[in-house]
Design a protein around this motif. Structure first.
Motif, PDB file in Angstrom:
ATOM      1  N   ARG A 168       0.950  -1.390  -0.052  1.00  0.00           N
ATOM      2  CA  ARG A 168       0.012  -0.094   0.022  1.00  0.00           C
ATOM      3  C   ARG A 168       0.699   1.330   0.025  1.00  0.00           C
ATOM      4  N   LEU A 169       1.808   1.215   0.799  1.00  0.00           N
ATOM      5  CA  LEU A 169       2.724   2.568   1.023  1.00  0.00           C
ATOM      6  C   LEU A 169       3.495   2.549  -0.317  1.00  0.00           C
ATOM      7  N   ALA A 170       3.902   1.673  -1.229  1.00  0.00           N
ATOM      8  CA  ALA A 170       4.627   1.742  -2.268  1.00  0.00           C
ATOM      9  C   ALA A 170       3.684   2.411  -3.454  1.00  0.00           C
ATOM     10  N   GLU A 171       2.501   2.617  -3.123  1.00  0.00           N
ATOM     11  CA  GLU A 171       1.404   3.496  -4.207  1.00  0.00           C
ATOM     12  C   GLU A 171       1.627   4.795  -4.185  1.00  0.00           C
ATOM     13  N   HIS A 172       1.951   5.223  -2.911  1.00  0.00           N
ATOM     14  CA  HIS A 172       2.395   6.689  -2.706  1.00  0.00           C
ATOM     15  C   HIS A 172       3.211   7.448  -3.692  1.00  0.00           C
ATOM     16  N   ARG A 173       2.703   8.547  -4.188  1.00  0.00           N
ATOM     17  CA  ARG A 173       3.361   9.550  -5.151  1.00  0.00           C
ATOM     18  C   ARG A 173       3.815   8.401  -6.335  1.00  0.00           C
ATOM     19  N   SER A 174       3.078   7.776  -6.899  1.00  0.00           N
ATOM     20  CA  SER A 174       3.369   6.941  -8.048  1.00  0.00           C
ATOM     21  C   SER A 174       4.082   7.477  -9.304  1.00  0.00           C
ATOM     22  N   GLY A 175       3.408   9.016  -9.537  1.00  0.00           N
ATOM     23  CA  GLY A 175       4.019   9.602 -10.427  1.00  0.00           C
ATOM     24  C   GLY A 175       5.301  10.478 -10.526  1.00  0.00           C
ATOM     25  N   THR A 176       6.081  10.163  -9.270  1.00  0.00           N
ATOM     26  CA  THR A 176       6.937  11.409  -8.942  1.00  0.00           C
ATOM     27  C   THR A 176       8.315  10.632  -9.630  1.00  0.00           C
ATOM     28  N   GLY A 177       8.266   9.364 -10.080  1.00  0.00           N
ATOM     29  CA  GLY A 177       9.691   9.037 -10.447  1.00  0.00           C
ATOM     30  C   GLY A 177      10.482   8.068  -9.106  1.00  0.00           C
ATOM     31  N   ALA A 178      11.512   7.719  -9.520  1.00  0.00           N
ATOM     32  CA  ALA A 178      12.467   7.181  -8.456  1.00  0.00           C
ATOM     33  C   ALA A 178      12.789   8.065  -7.313  1.00  0.00           C
ATOM     34  N   ASP A 179      12.719   7.537  -6.169  1.00  0.00           N
ATOM     35  CA  ASP A 179      12.969   8.571  -5.069  1.00  0.00           C
ATOM     36  C   ASP A 179      13.487   7.438  -3.804  1.00  0.00           C
ATOM     37  N   PRO A 180      14.999   7.426  -3.519  1.00  0.00           N
ATOM     38  CA  PRO A 180      15.676   6.642  -2.702  1.00  0.00           C
ATOM     39  C   PRO A 180      15.182   6.925  -1.214  1.00  0.00           C
ATOM     40  N   LEU A 181      14.380   8.215  -0.847  1.00  0.00           N
ATOM     41  CA  LEU A 181      13.891   8.596   0.446  1.00  0.00           C
ATOM     42  C   LEU A 181      12.457   8.378   0.450  1.00  0.00           C
ATOM     43  N   HIS A 182      11.949   7.645  -0.545  1.00  0.00           N
ATOM     44  CA  HIS A 182      10.562   7.211  -0.363  1.00  0.00           C
ATOM     45  C   HIS A 182      10.299   6.604   0.999  1.00  0.00           C
ATOM     46  N   GLU A 183       8.898   6.819   1.550  1.00  0.00           N
ATOM     47  CA  GLU A 183       8.778   6.440   2.857  1.00  0.00           C
ATOM     48  C   GLU A 183       8.364   5.057   2.971  1.00  0.00           C
ATOM     49  N   TYR A 185      10.447   2.711   2.002  1.00  0.00           N
ATOM     50  CA  TYR A 185      11.876   2.134   2.467  1.00  0.00           C
ATOM     51  C   TYR A 185      12.078   2.314   4.094  1.00  0.00           C
ATOM     52  N   ASP A 186      11.611   3.763   4.363  1.00  0.00           N
ATOM     53  CA  ASP A 186      11.867   3.865   5.767  1.00  0.00           C
ATOM     54  C   ASP A 186      11.027   2.994   6.749  1.00  0.00           C
ATOM     55  N   PHE A 187       9.690   2.474   6.203  1.00  0.00           N
ATOM     56  CA  PHE A 187       8.979   1.854   6.843  1.00  0.00           C
ATOM     57  C   PHE A 187       9.518   0.453   7.040  1.00  0.00           C
ATOM     58  N   ALA A 188       9.779  -0.269   5.776  1.00  0.00           N
ATOM     59  CA  ALA A 188      10.386  -1.458   5.966  1.00  0.00           C
ATOM     60  C   ALA A 188      11.500  -1.673   6.787  1.00  0.00           C
ATOM     61  N   ILE A 189      12.451  -0.670   6.681  1.00  0.00           N
ATOM     62  CA  ILE A 189      13.740  -0.640   7.391  1.00  0.00           C
ATOM     63  C   ILE A 189      13.457  -0.482   8.970  1.00  0.00           C
ATOM     64  N   GLU A 190      12.519   0.339   9.326  1.00  0.00           N
ATOM     65  CA  GLU A 190      12.377   0.431  10.910  1.00  0.00           C
ATOM     66  C   GLU A 190      11.641  -0.700  11.338  1.00  0.00           C
ATOM     67  N   HIS A 209      11.379  -2.701  -1.802  1.00  0.00           N
ATOM     68  CA  HIS A 209      12.236  -2.250  -3.017  1.00  0.00           C
ATOM     69  C   HIS A 209      11.442  -3.072  -4.309  1.00  0.00           C
ATOM     70  N   ALA A 210      10.970  -4.225  -4.243  1.00  0.00           N
ATOM     71  CA  ALA A 210      10.268  -4.784  -5.144  1.00  0.00           C
ATOM     72  C   ALA A 210       8.866  -3.954  -5.525  1.00  0.00           C
ATOM     73  N   GLU A 211       8.218  -3.833  -4.466  1.00  0.00           N
ATOM     74  CA  GLU A 211       6.759  -3.035  -4.546  1.00  0.00           C
ATOM     75  C   GLU A 211       7.054  -1.851  -5.373  1.00  0.00           C
ATOM     76  N   ARG A 212       7.844  -0.936  -5.071  1.00  0.00           N
ATOM     77  CA  ARG A 212       8.147   0.481  -5.529  1.00  0.00           C
ATOM     78  C   ARG A 212       8.360   0.103  -7.031  1.00  0.00           C
ATOM     79  N   TYR A 213       9.177  -0.879  -7.343  1.00  0.00           N
ATOM     80  CA  TYR A 213       9.614  -1.152  -8.781  1.00  0.00           C
ATOM     81  C   TYR A 213       8.239  -1.508  -9.547  1.00  0.00           C
ATOM     82  N   ARG A 214       7.292  -2.237  -8.800  1.00  0.00           N
ATOM     83  CA  ARG A 214       6.152  -2.431  -9.462  1.00  0.00           C
ATOM     84  C   ARG A 214       5.274  -1.266  -9.796  1.00  0.00           C
ATOM     85  N   VAL A 215       5.376  -0.255  -9.076  1.00  0.00           N
ATOM     86  CA  VAL A 215       4.651   0.980  -9.166  1.00  0.00           C
ATOM     87  C   VAL A 215       5.361   1.933 -10.212  1.00  0.00           C
TER      88      VAL A 215
END
Length: 317
Positions: A168-183, A185-190, A209-215
């Motif tokens: 669900r979180l990976a869907e956020h800001r789907s149109g903004t392109g690659a973002d290494p600081l996307h939320e 990643y922080d959620f998963a690491i925490e 990482h995979a879910e964000r790639y999907r989006v």
């Protein structure tokens, strides 16, 4: 009247030849599901009674049983026989959720079934998982986060719930392109850092990482061939993959009911990263227990993608 059992026959076997089995390697679960499909709900009753409060295993078994086409009507028969059965109420709740997600049931009915299950099984995170799955697909962000908190209040390291939240979180800001600081990643690491050292949530950053790639691929920001994408070759991505693979080598968690989900994501990541030897080790563990995600990302035939990747890594092409 309860529905008739599904037809058997050669045509049905051909249609299922390349199907993915959500039961993975749980033979007891597969047997109970087959019995439930024929209306013999007593096998599911015994299975869930034996599962007890192993919450990850219970969640896995209930969700797989709930996906069976006739799970809801047969489970209603069970509830007629045992009106106070928490196991039956939870199974019916998840069956209703899957029906709602397939457009076969009104979401409000699924929500009511989940709330009834919560009443009978207040300590069980599984009906909350059902609500989380439903609202993740249909609901508002605040409600999704509230339901995730309800799951965690009952079992902080719930594997399936964390996967739902990452998707669900990976869907956020789907149109903004690659973002290494996307939320995401922080959620998963925490979550990985918060979990015990032997928890399979250590793999969650790979899932993110995979879910964000999907989006990103679906939005046109990454190539539709995952292995050709630079999404997997950056410094941060390599660090995430290395840490997850090292964790697997140390802990492996052979007994976890959803470990094969993680292994498929990790193998996919290693293929995309170009680490063939490490991917081969994972494919040996996976065997024939492929999962549709992430091999389908973003719109590939998952069975073909898995077989090609596995055969290449194992040198059997």
């Amino acid at each position: 009247m309860s529905p008739p059992p599904p037809p058997l026959g050669r045509g049905r076997k051909r249609a299922a030849a390349h199907a993915f089995d959500a039961a993975l390697d749980d033979a007891e679960l597969a047997a109970a599901r087959a019995a439930l499909a024929q209306g013999r709900w007593q096998s599911a009753r015994s299975l869930l009674a034996r599962t007890g409060d192993d919450w990850d295993r219970r969640g896995h078994r209930v969700t797989v049983l709930a996906q069976e086409q006739y799970s809801a009507p047969w489970t209603r028969d069970w509830l007629l026989a045992e009106p106070d059965s928490a196991d039956a109420a939870v199974l019916l709740a998840l069956a209703q959720v899957y029906r709602a997600l397939r457009g076969k049931e009104k979401p409000v009915r699924a929500r009511e079934s989940c709330q009834a299950a919560v009443t009978l099984a207040p300590a069980d995170p599984t009906p909350w998982l059902g609500l989380l799955m439903l609202e993740s697909a249909l609901g508002a962000e605040a409600e999704v986060r509230r339901l995730f908190a309800e799951v965690r209040a009952r079992y902080p390291d719930h594997h399936h719930a964390h996967h739902v939240m990452v998707a669900r979180l990976a869907e956020h800001r789907s149109g903004t392109g690659a973002d290494p600081l996307h939320e995401v990643y922080d959620f998963a690491i925490e979550a990985a850092e918060r979990a015990p050292a032997d928890s399979p949530l250590a793999i969650l950053p790979v899932i993110a990482h995979a879910e964000r790639y999907r989006v990103l691929a679906a939005a046109g920001h990454e190539p539709r061939d995952a292995a050709a994408s630079g999404h997997w070759t950056g410094r941060r991505a390599r660090q995430v993959m290395r840490s997850a693979f090292d964790w697997w080598l140390e802990w492996e968690q052979e007994g976890h009911p959803r470990r094969l989900v993680d292994l498929n994501f990790l193998a996919h990541a290693k293929v995309c990263e170009g680490r063939g030897a490490e991917a081969a080790a994972l494919f040996h563990r996976i065997g024939e227990h492929a999962t549709p995600s992430p091999w389908s990302y973003p719109d590939r035939d998952p069975y073909s993608a898995f077989r090609i990747a596995r055969d290449t890594a194992l040198g059997t092409t």
